[in-house]
Design a protein around this motif. Structure first.
Motif, PDB file in Angstrom:
ATOM      1  N   ARG A 311       0.762  -1.102   0.001  1.00  0.00           N
ATOM      2  CA  ARG A 311       0.002  -0.074   0.156  1.00  0.00           C
ATOM      3  C   ARG A 311       0.946   1.182   0.292  1.00  0.00           C
ATOM      4  O   ARG A 311       0.730   2.142  -0.726  1.00  0.00           O
ATOM      5  CB  ARG A 311      -0.812   0.049   1.094  1.00  0.00           C
ATOM      6  N   ALA A 364     -13.836  -6.871  -5.098  1.00  0.00           N
ATOM      7  CA  ALA A 364     -13.243  -8.176  -5.323  1.00  0.00           C
ATOM      8  C   ALA A 364     -11.829  -8.146  -4.654  1.00  0.00           C
ATOM      9  O   ALA A 364     -11.407  -7.208  -4.562  1.00  0.00           O
ATOM     10  CB  ALA A 364     -13.158  -8.333  -7.081  1.00  0.00           C
ATOM     11  N   TYR A 399      -9.208   4.904  -5.105  1.00  0.00           N
ATOM     12  CA  TYR A 399      -8.764   6.261  -5.087  1.00  0.00           C
ATOM     13  C   TYR A 399      -7.506   6.099  -6.017  1.00  0.00           C
ATOM     14  O   TYR A 399      -6.876   5.340  -5.925  1.00  0.00           O
ATOM     15  CB  TYR A 399      -8.494   6.731  -3.876  1.00  0.00           C
ATOM     16  N   MET A 410       1.039  -2.330 -11.937  1.00  0.00           N
ATOM     17  CA  MET A 410       1.064  -4.048 -11.648  1.00  0.00           C
ATOM     18  C   MET A 410       0.421  -4.774 -12.610  1.00  0.00           C
ATOM     19  O   MET A 410       0.888  -5.809 -13.306  1.00  0.00           O
ATOM     20  CB  MET A 410       0.627  -4.263 -10.316  1.00  0.00           C
TER      21      MET A 410
END
Ligand code: FAD
Ligand code: DLZ
Ligand code: SF4
Length: 514
Positions: A311, A364, A399, A410
């Motif tokens: 993150r 998901a 966001y 990624m």
């Protein structure tokens, strides 16, 4: 002296840096529901209802904490429709001597904040967002010393910085990363934990009516809305996750099961990203669960790595790469996403399941996003910017600072490998190994050629063949290229023809324009 403190929809924390820089008795907190934020993408209805309800509840929490709040609703007839217009109107109402605001979470809004000092002719203090472990300066210093920005090394520095899972300067368990232990497929299990369900209160029911009325053409529906919208309820979900799911989180992190939307995941990202929960606090509590023997190390290390590793790393990349990152398209992909990304109406079971649950819940989990919808989009050569906008639109936790590097970088390899050492593509075999989707699919995951062959299989080889000039130098792809080269020319041609026929049908039946 009055200070105006604008608080944005993803800044719903009581100890926000801007609030710390002001004093309740001398400040007005400004919260704004504005049309521009609702339409930069067609946000899922659940996301709109969540943000408005969480904002309205947060305004009450601020008042309880002693702040004076000026709250502008979306249906206020005077509402100008954007942050800058609302700050201008608030200045007329309160005549503040200064504005204090926590930095925005995306380039688009950061540019607005930067313009305010000149525009309004009064001092604007933009405070760093202290809800993150790594500051922009620290990330830049880390990145500028390296040729390759490997997440694993960044993560180790964050472990050292926070002291999480460290004993005497060494990683607990003598290893930094237990990912190898975390790739088990799951079985359907009646005792599987479920996220808590929160019945909408009057505030939420009001915003549901507002969203249905004004955003009827946005994806999703609100009949089953059951997310938390207050810090207290988000905290209840966190407690439930630690008690019932964290112990198995690691083992089944990558697993997928038909009808099981949440498995052993935390479902806390919407609350963390909007400010209702503090990420570092969650990591410390996960560590405490390990230290007390309530959860094993592979789960706790995996959970902590997702937060202080992935993150924080995604955020660092987002701000370092600048506003032009969104336009990267290393593989020069331009195909439109199929229309059924907005309906789930496809006979590929893995995709109908993942998209169906996305539309139903605005959620998901990571492997569904990466190895089902992301993998398919990459294999068909979808335009990475459109893929990015789809993810930004449909997920409750989306966001731009976190969604864009995950999707464009990624998942779609749009940055050519800046943050992923190889493209995340796979044939049907990976999906079959990690899920039960293939067992009830109309396609045969073992077949590459023919009407019943799993489309992922031919598309996978076609992708590698198509991009050989850009990818064959990648060490991590040496093995698949050797396997491809061992096949006869006739087999190779049959595979390429199968993929071409599939893509032709896709363009005719399912092409979408954004
Ligand atoms: P868990 O599986 O319980 O993980 C724990 C926490 O780790 C999460 O709550 C989240 O805060 C953090 N985390 C895990 N993986 C990542 C990651 N790759 N990047 C950042 N944080 C991570 N996550 C978002 O928060 N917002 C997004 O818009 C988003 N878009 C994504 C798009 C793609 C294409 C992919 C592959 C991943 C994306 N992710 C995004 C990461 C991940 O899918 C979600 O964080 C996760 O599914 C959230 O569910 P959870 O809270 O149950 O997570
Ligand atoms: C996503 C969103 C939406 C849909 N609406 C609002 C809003 O009306 N008011 C607000 O303050 N924030 C909203 N947000 C969240 C913002 O888009 C987010 O704070 C910015 O993108 C900055 O990161
Ligand atoms: Fe998906 Fe192929 Fe498995 Fe069907 S067979 S579920 S299309 S991977």
């Amino acid at each position: 002296m009055t200070t105006l403190v604008p608080v944005l929809g993803d800044q719903l924390s009581l100890d926000l840096s801007s609030l710390r820089a002001a004093v309740p008795g001398d400040a007005v907190v400004l919260m704004m529901e504005v049309a521009e934020e609702t339409t930069y993408v067609r946000h899922h209805k659940i996301k709109l209802a969540y943000i408005f309800s969480a904002m309205r509840h947060h305004a009450l929490a601020l008042e309880t904490a002693g702040w004076r709040v000026d709250y502008v609703r979306l249906d206020d007839p005077e509402n100008s429709g954007n942050f800058t217009g609302e700050v201008a109107r608030a200045i007329q109402r309160h005549d503040p001597e200064r504005i204090v605001v926590t930095e925005a979470g995306e380039w688009r809004v950061a540019a607005m904040l930067d313009s305010w000092e000149t525009l309004f002719g009064r001092p604007v203090e933009i405070c760093p967002d202290t809800r993150f472990v790594c500051s922009h300066g620290e990330f830049d210093a880390w990145a500028s010393e390296r040729r390759e920005l490997t997440m694993e090394f960044f993560y180790r520095d964050m472990r050292r910085k926070t002291g999480l899972l460290m004993d005497n300067g060494k990683p607990v368990g003598e290893r930094w990363n237990f990912d190898k232990d975390n790739r088990k497929p799951a079985q359907a299990d009646l005792l599987m934990p479920r996220p808590l369900r929160f019945t909408p209160d009057q505030v939420t029911r009001d915003v549901i009516a507002l969203v249905n009325d004004r955003f009827g053409d946005h994806p999703g529906d609100l009949e089953a809305f059951d997310y938390a919208v207050t810090a207290a309820d988000a905290e209840r979900q966190a407690v439930s996750f630690f008690a019932s799911a964290l112990p198995q989180f690691g083992d089944y992190e990558d697993a997928m099961l038909t009808g099981e939307r949440f498995l052993w995941h935390s479902i806390l990202s919407p609350y963390i990203n909007s400010g209702l929960l503090d990420p570092l606090d969650l990591c410390r509590r996960a560590e405490a669960a390990y230290r007390s023997g309530a959860a094993p190390l592979n789960s706790v290390e995996g959970y902590i790595r997702q937060i202080i590793g992935w993150r924080e790393y995604m955020r660092g990349i987002y701000w370092r790469e600048g506003p032009g990152y969104v336009d990267r398209n290393f593989l020069e992909h331009g195909r439109a996403l199929p229309n059924w990304y907005w309906t789930g109406d496809t006979d590929m079971h893995c995709l109908s399941e993942t998209i169906g649950q996305t539309l139903a819940t605005a959620h998901a989990h990571h492997i569904q996003r990466l190895m089902v919808t992301g993998n398919f989009a990459l294999l068909i050569g979808a335009d990475p910017k459109q893929v990015h906008l789809w993810y930004l639109e449909v997920y409750l936790d989306a966001y731009e600072w976190v969604e864009l590097p995950n999707t464009l970088g990624m998942s779609q390899f749009g940055d050519g490998g800046l943050l992923g050492s190889k493209p995340y593509v796979s044939s049907g075999a990976y999906i079959n190994r990690m899920s039960d989707y293939c067992g009830t699919c109309r396609y045969n995951v073992k077949e590459r050629i023919g009407d019943d062959a799993c489309p992922f299989n031919a598309l996978y080889w076609d992708f590698l063949a198509r991009h050989r000039h850009k990818l064959e130098g990648n060490r991590r792809l040496a093995m698949p290229y050797r396997t491809w080269d061992r096949q006869s020319e006739a087999d190779q041609q049959a595979t390429l023809d199968q993929a071409a026929a599939f893509l032709r049908r896709l363009d005719i039946d399912g092409g979408a324009s954004y």
